[in-house]
Scaffold this motif. Structure first.
Motif, PDB file in Angstrom:
ATOM      1  N   ARG A 211      47.043  36.985  33.040  1.00 54.70           N
ATOM      2  CA  ARG A 211      46.606  37.717  31.855  1.00 54.70           C
ATOM      3  C   ARG A 211      46.880  36.895  30.598  1.00 54.70           C
ATOM      4  O   ARG A 211      46.093  36.826  29.674  1.00 54.70           O
ATOM      5  N   MET A 212      48.047  36.261  30.593  1.00 53.43           N
ATOM      6  CA  MET A 212      48.487  35.506  29.425  1.00 53.43           C
ATOM      7  C   MET A 212      47.609  34.278  29.134  1.00 53.43           C
ATOM      8  O   MET A 212      47.521  33.841  28.008  1.00 53.43           O
ATOM      9  N   THR A 213      47.002  33.701  30.161  1.00 49.92           N
ATOM     10  CA  THR A 213      46.281  32.452  29.950  1.00 49.92           C
ATOM     11  C   THR A 213      44.860  32.675  29.409  1.00 49.92           C
ATOM     12  O   THR A 213      44.180  31.724  29.063  1.00 49.92           O
ATOM     13  N   GLY A 214      44.437  33.922  29.358  1.00 55.02           N
ATOM     14  CA  GLY A 214      43.198  34.244  28.666  1.00 55.02           C
ATOM     15  C   GLY A 214      41.910  33.693  29.249  1.00 55.02           C
ATOM     16  O   GLY A 214      40.947  33.492  28.537  1.00 55.02           O
ATOM     17  N   GLY A 215      41.837  33.459  30.540  1.00 55.76           N
ATOM     18  CA  GLY A 215      40.579  33.000  31.134  1.00 55.76           C
ATOM     19  C   GLY A 215      39.704  34.185  31.497  1.00 55.76           C
ATOM     20  O   GLY A 215      40.082  35.334  31.302  1.00 55.76           O
ATOM     21  N   SER A 216      38.517  33.896  32.016  1.00 57.22           N
ATOM     22  CA  SER A 216      37.618  34.988  32.370  1.00 57.22           C
ATOM     23  C   SER A 216      37.322  35.011  33.863  1.00 57.22           C
ATOM     24  O   SER A 216      36.708  35.953  34.356  1.00 57.22           O
ATOM     25  N   GLY A 217      37.726  33.986  34.584  1.00 52.51           N
ATOM     26  CA  GLY A 217      37.457  33.969  36.019  1.00 52.51           C
ATOM     27  C   GLY A 217      36.031  33.588  36.373  1.00 52.51           C
ATOM     28  O   GLY A 217      35.549  33.896  37.451  1.00 52.51           O
ATOM     29  N   ILE A 218      35.351  32.897  35.452  1.00 48.84           N
ATOM     30  CA  ILE A 218      33.959  32.510  35.725  1.00 48.84           C
ATOM     31  C   ILE A 218      33.830  30.999  35.892  1.00 48.84           C
ATOM     32  O   ILE A 218      32.898  30.508  36.503  1.00 48.84           O
ATOM     33  N   GLY A 219      34.798  30.265  35.342  1.00 44.40           N
ATOM     34  CA  GLY A 219      34.717  28.799  35.324  1.00 44.40           C
ATOM     35  C   GLY A 219      34.437  28.180  36.683  1.00 44.40           C
ATOM     36  O   GLY A 219      33.559  27.322  36.812  1.00 44.40           O
ATOM     37  N   LEU A 220      35.158  28.625  37.699  1.00 45.39           N
ATOM     38  CA  LEU A 220      34.987  28.014  39.020  1.00 45.39           C
ATOM     39  C   LEU A 220      33.683  28.466  39.696  1.00 45.39           C
ATOM     40  O   LEU A 220      33.127  27.730  40.505  1.00 45.39           O
ATOM     41  N   ALA A 221      33.199  29.670  39.338  1.00 38.00           N
ATOM     42  CA  ALA A 221      31.903  30.122  39.879  1.00 38.00           C
ATOM     43  C   ALA A 221      30.801  29.200  39.346  1.00 38.00           C
ATOM     44  O   ALA A 221      29.870  28.833  40.068  1.00 38.00           O
ATOM     45  N   ILE A 222      30.937  28.805  38.071  1.00 37.62           N
ATOM     46  CA  ILE A 222      29.971  27.881  37.470  1.00 37.62           C
ATOM     47  C   ILE A 222      30.058  26.522  38.172  1.00 37.62           C
ATOM     48  O   ILE A 222      29.043  25.918  38.527  1.00 37.62           O
ATOM     49  N   VAL A 223      31.284  26.064  38.415  1.00 42.57           N
ATOM     50  CA  VAL A 223      31.482  24.780  39.114  1.00 42.57           C
ATOM     51  C   VAL A 223      30.753  24.819  40.465  1.00 42.57           C
ATOM     52  O   VAL A 223      29.997  23.907  40.812  1.00 42.57           O
ATOM     53  N   LYS A 224      30.973  25.898  41.206  1.00 45.13           N
ATOM     54  CA  LYS A 224      30.374  25.990  42.541  1.00 45.13           C
ATOM     55  C   LYS A 224      28.840  26.009  42.473  1.00 45.13           C
ATOM     56  O   LYS A 224      28.171  25.311  43.232  1.00 45.13           O
ATOM     57  N   SER A 225      28.293  26.789  41.530  1.00 49.13           N
ATOM     58  CA  SER A 225      26.835  26.857  41.389  1.00 49.13           C
ATOM     59  C   SER A 225      26.234  25.484  41.112  1.00 49.13           C
ATOM     60  O   SER A 225      25.225  25.111  41.701  1.00 49.13           O
ATOM     61  N   ILE A 226      26.867  24.749  40.189  1.00 48.61           N
ATOM     62  CA  ILE A 226      26.325  23.441  39.807  1.00 48.61           C
ATOM     63  C   ILE A 226      26.421  22.452  40.972  1.00 48.61           C
ATOM     64  O   ILE A 226      25.460  21.746  41.284  1.00 48.61           O
TER      65      ILE A 226
END
Ligand code: ADP
Length: 258
Positions: A211-226
């Protein structure tokens, strides 16, 4: 969805067609439930920061809380987080809809990695992280902007999840078939049972911790798609509280033949 045929009209072609139609219906059904899941995940991810901002501002308007700098800063942080989620969503939508439209040129992975690291210079200096880029000076035919985004997302995570004085290493190697690039760190790591899910949209390992690190949990989904759009594969390895490694493998020959 269940297509059947009447007794007696049982030809092989018809049966094959039925299997195909049922298969298609199945896959459409799965896509539909994924879409619903995505919508509810987005709603949830946005509701959390919005609730926090709402509570803060309400308490300040009603005079229960003084509008201190700290409280205003906290609202501002949550607004930035909403902005980041929206930006990530836009990127994901773009990547998923444009999957086949790759603008491929010759790119040097070492140079691109250096640029990606450069984006985080300030944070790297602040946390006194030791970042190294080693291995082959590989050139591949790929979409520069997209691969750049992959590197930025992986380096961003490594910087985010590695405590002060930690180490980040980008290692590039190639054999006849593949170019392999890994981004490794000796940061907080990922619990073993959560590792298979980190590439899923909105997945954040150990939510309370993150929670503290403020990410959204989408970054790696984008990595995988690309990476998938380039015909490659992604993999994550980690030991909790010790290290994490994100590996992308891009097929060399296939891309060069295209
Ligand atoms: P986020 O915006 O939350 O970082 P990502 O999709 O980039 O979203 O990552 C998903 C989750 O995977 C993160 O929330 C985190 O729990 C975990 N993760 C990703 N990279 C690392 C890393 N280098 N070290 C530890 N955990 C990581």
């Amino acid at each position: 969805y269940d297509v059947r045929i009447a007794e007696g009209s049982n030809t092989r072609e018809l049966n094959e067609l039925i299997v195909a139609v049922n298969h298609l219906a199945d896959s459409l059904g799965k896509q539909e439930s994924l879409r619903k899941q995505l919508t509810s995940d987005v709603a949830h991810e946005l509701r959390t920061p919005l609730t926090s901002i709402g509570t803060h501002i309400e308490a300040m308007i009603e005079g229960i809380w003084e509008p201190t700098n700290e409280r205003l800063q906290s609202c501002h942080d949550e607004i930035l987080r909403i902005g980041k989620i929206i930006q990530d969503l836009e990127n994901l939508a773009k990547v998923e809809s444009d999957n086949l439209k790759l603008d491929k040129t010759q790119i040097n992975l070492t140079e691109l990695s250096e640029k990606a690291v450069g984006n985080f210079e300030a944070e790297i200096a602040k946390k006194k992280l030791n970042v190294s880029i080693v291995g082959d000076n590989s050139v591949i035919t790929a979409d520069q902007n997209r691969i750049s985004q992959v590197l930025i997302n992986l380096v961003s995570n490594a910087v985010k999840y590695t405590p002060e004085n930690g180490r980040i290493k980008i290692f590039i190697s190639e054999d006849k078939q593949f170019i392999r690039l890994s981004v490794s760190d000796n940061g907080i790591g990922i619990p073993k049972d959560e590792l298979p899910y980190v590439f899923e949209r909105f997945y954040r390992a150990d939510k309370s911790r993150n929670r503290m690190t403020g990410g959204s949990g989408i970054g790696l989904a984008i990595v995988k798609s690309i990476v998938t759009a380039h015909g490659g594969v992604v993999e994550a390895k980690s030991i909790l509280n010790e290290c994490s490694s994100f590996i992308i493998k891009l097929p060399k020959n296939k891309m060069e033949q295209e």
